[in-house]
Design an enzyme around this catalytic site. Structure first.
Site, mmCIF file in Angstrom:
data_model
loop_
_atom_site.group_PDB
_atom_site.id
_atom_site.type_symbol
_atom_site.label_atom_id
_atom_site.label_comp_id
_atom_site.label_asym_id
_atom_site.label_seq_id
_atom_site.Cartn_x
_atom_site.Cartn_y
_atom_site.Cartn_z
ATOM 1 N N GLY A 175 1.110 -1.240 -0.087
ATOM 2 C CA GLY A 175 -0.035 0.008 0.036
ATOM 3 C C GLY A 175 0.807 1.354 -0.061
ATOM 4 O O GLY A 175 2.048 1.053 -0.269
ATOM 5 N N ILE A 177 2.390 2.799 2.340
ATOM 6 C CA ILE A 177 3.678 2.836 3.398
ATOM 7 C C ILE A 177 4.721 1.965 2.695
ATOM 8 O O ILE A 177 5.731 2.044 2.595
ATOM 9 C CB ILE A 177 3.232 2.564 4.860
ATOM 10 C CG1 ILE A 177 2.283 3.466 5.154
ATOM 11 C CG2 ILE A 177 4.390 2.435 5.818
ATOM 12 C CD1 ILE A 177 1.656 3.519 6.721
ATOM 13 N N THR A 255 6.191 -2.550 11.457
ATOM 14 C CA THR A 255 5.536 -1.228 11.701
ATOM 15 C C THR A 255 4.197 -1.358 11.518
ATOM 16 O O THR A 255 3.304 -0.200 11.372
ATOM 17 C CB THR A 255 6.090 -0.092 11.082
ATOM 18 O OG1 THR A 255 6.322 -0.203 9.752
ATOM 19 C CG2 THR A 255 7.643 0.094 11.592
ATOM 20 N N SER A 256 3.377 -2.338 11.182
ATOM 21 C CA SER A 256 2.046 -2.381 10.848
ATOM 22 C C SER A 256 1.138 -2.698 11.909
ATOM 23 O O SER A 256 0.541 -1.651 12.722
ATOM 24 C CB SER A 256 1.848 -3.506 9.686
ATOM 25 O OG SER A 256 2.256 -4.950 9.920
ATOM 26 N N GLU A 286 -0.402 -5.561 22.367
ATOM 27 C CA GLU A 286 -0.001 -4.170 22.680
ATOM 28 C C GLU A 286 -0.955 -3.590 23.719
ATOM 29 O O GLU A 286 -2.204 -3.614 23.685
ATOM 30 C CB GLU A 286 -0.334 -3.423 21.421
ATOM 31 C CG GLU A 286 0.582 -2.097 21.531
ATOM 32 C CD GLU A 286 0.814 -1.493 20.128
ATOM 33 O OE1 GLU A 286 0.821 -2.257 19.078
ATOM 34 O OE2 GLU A 286 0.508 -0.293 19.848
ATOM 35 N N HIS A 304 5.150 1.875 19.289
ATOM 36 C CA HIS A 304 4.054 2.436 18.336
ATOM 37 C C HIS A 304 4.217 3.739 17.952
ATOM 38 O O HIS A 304 3.313 4.503 18.203
ATOM 39 C CB HIS A 304 2.829 2.092 18.924
ATOM 40 C CG HIS A 304 1.565 1.642 17.832
ATOM 41 N ND1 HIS A 304 0.741 0.852 17.530
ATOM 42 C CD2 HIS A 304 1.557 2.430 16.409
ATOM 43 C CE1 HIS A 304 -0.080 1.052 16.593
ATOM 44 N NE2 HIS A 304 0.714 1.803 15.756
HETATM 45 C C1 DGY Z 1 -2.142 4.248 12.481
HETATM 46 O O1 DGY Z 1 -2.680 5.393 12.309
HETATM 47 O O2 DGY Z 1 -2.868 3.357 12.086
HETATM 48 C C2 DGY Z 1 -0.735 3.959 12.994
HETATM 49 O O3 DGY Z 1 -0.773 2.617 13.458
HETATM 50 C C3 DGY Z 1 -0.737 5.020 14.245
HETATM 51 O O4 DGY Z 1 -0.551 6.147 13.576
#
Ligand code: DGY
Length: 363
Positions: A175, A177, A255-256, A286, A304
């Site tokens: 996507g 990112i 980082t997802s 989390e 996060h």
């Molecule tokens: C989101 O916006 O989904 C991120 O994980 C945090 O900003």
């Protein structure tokens, strides 16, 4: 009023927005300037508990939650007057979207503005875990650096290093990112392999990467970065079987969403040297971490903070507020993620509710 007609656009004075935790002032100022009644939760503890949320959602016109607030079908059903949920996040796995759609509740998110910020942090983790930055920092602070040595804190090259070999970056999910992460890889002279569950077309059109199947990506990549949303199909997409086929020098970055990785299996893989290192910004349970994770030296662990730059968080707050204002007016939210809702009777019934009109006259 002719039956079936929408009530005249109601002034916003009487309409209520409930913000579940403090957000940057740019967002709340925008809401307040509209004349709407804005309440920011300020109860006991760090965040509203389930019963606080249940009371709040039943007594507001629009809810502006953070990603930490779980909005399940049961909770959404308890709010027949709700005109929308303006999530302050790009991800929306905290909301039961099919239930919201069925109930006629528009849901919006805050995409785009956090793309580059999150891609930057992904690279910080990739480099940090690959080159053992946190371990090295700790080593210094503990006063352990007494003599330079050629074997001290050896890590993994990102750009072609001593062996001259270009490294493979594997990106799962292409996507916005994922694509921004791939763009940055050009500067490091990497080959980029992508497995995109949505198919290879977008990957090919980008000219940035080679589309591959998941098995190839896992086997061939030196660094693997995850950029898929959390759904029932991506939950535990990386588990013991996937970790087993990765290179022993591989570095995994997430980082997802935490639950894309089976964290217990990851602890085993990191502890046994099945893979070299991991950089995590998100966790399966989390904010808790799976037992063993924090003790592993070959991890870089962040709370996060993928989108945590001042300007990005401010922009997210403004987008969430803009969506909320549209919802208050009964208009389509600019970043609605279940736009089909506007075609359904359930939404029409919400905006036509007699109390929706009455609220505008009885502040
Ligand atoms: C989101 O916006 O989904 C991120 O994980 C945090 O900003």
């Amino acid at each position: 009023m002719v039956e079936g007609e929408l009530p005249p656009a109601a002034p916003l004075m009487a309409r209520r927005v409930f913000v579940t935790r403090p957000i940057p002032a740019a967002g709340t100022d925008l809401l307040a300037a509209s004349g709407a009644r804005v309440t920011v939760w300020s109860g006991r503890g760090d965040a509203p508990r389930a019963d606080d949320l249940r009371a709040a959602i039943a007594a507001t016109d629009v809810l502006l939650p953070l990603l930490t607030e779980e909005l399940d079908a049961d909770l959404l059903a308890a709010a027949p007057q709700l005109l929308g949920v303006a999530n302050h996040a790009a991800g929306h796995d905290n909301i039961d979207l099919p239930a919201a759609t069925e109930l006629g509740i528009p849901v919006s998110n805050t995409p785009d503005v956090l793309t580059e910020t999150t891609a930057d942090l992904t690279w910080a983790l990739l480099l940090g875990a690959g080159r053992r930055i946190v371990e090295a920092d700790r080593f210094m602070r503990l006063g352990n650096y007494r003599l330079w040595g050629p074997q001290l804190l050896l890590g993994e090259d990102v750009s072609p290093g001593g062996d001259g070999r270009r490294k493979n970056l594997g990106i799962i999910g292409f996507g916005r990112i994922g694509e921004a992460v791939a763009r940055r890889a050009r500067g490091f002279d990497m080959n980029v392999l992508v497995h995109h569950p949505g198919g290879p077309e977008r990957v090919m059109a980008s000219g940035l990467a080679q589309p591959v199947d998941l098995a190839t990506l896992l086997r061939e990549s030196d660094f693997i970065s995850l950029h898929v949303p959390l759904t029932s199909t991506t939950r535990h997409m990386i588990g013991a079987d996937e970790l087993r086929v990765m290179k022993p020098t591989a570095v995994l970055v997430n980082t997802s969403r935490g639950a894309v990785v089976d964290e217990a299996a990851l602890v085993v893989a990191l502890r046994s040297g099945q893979i070299a290192a991991a950089g995590l910004d998100v966790y399966e349970h989390e904010p808790a971490m799976t037992a063993g994770l924090a003790e592993l030296p070959n991890t870089v662990l962040l709370p996060h903070v993928g989108s945590a730059s001042r300007s990005t968080r401010e922009a997210m707050a403004v987008i969430a507020a803009t969506n909320a204002l549209a919802m208050l007016r009964g208009e389509p939210a600019p970043h609605c993620i279940n736009a089909a809702v506007y075609q359904g009777d359930a939404f029409a019934r919400r905006v036509r509710r007699p109390d929706a009109d009455a609220r505008s006259h009885n502040p």
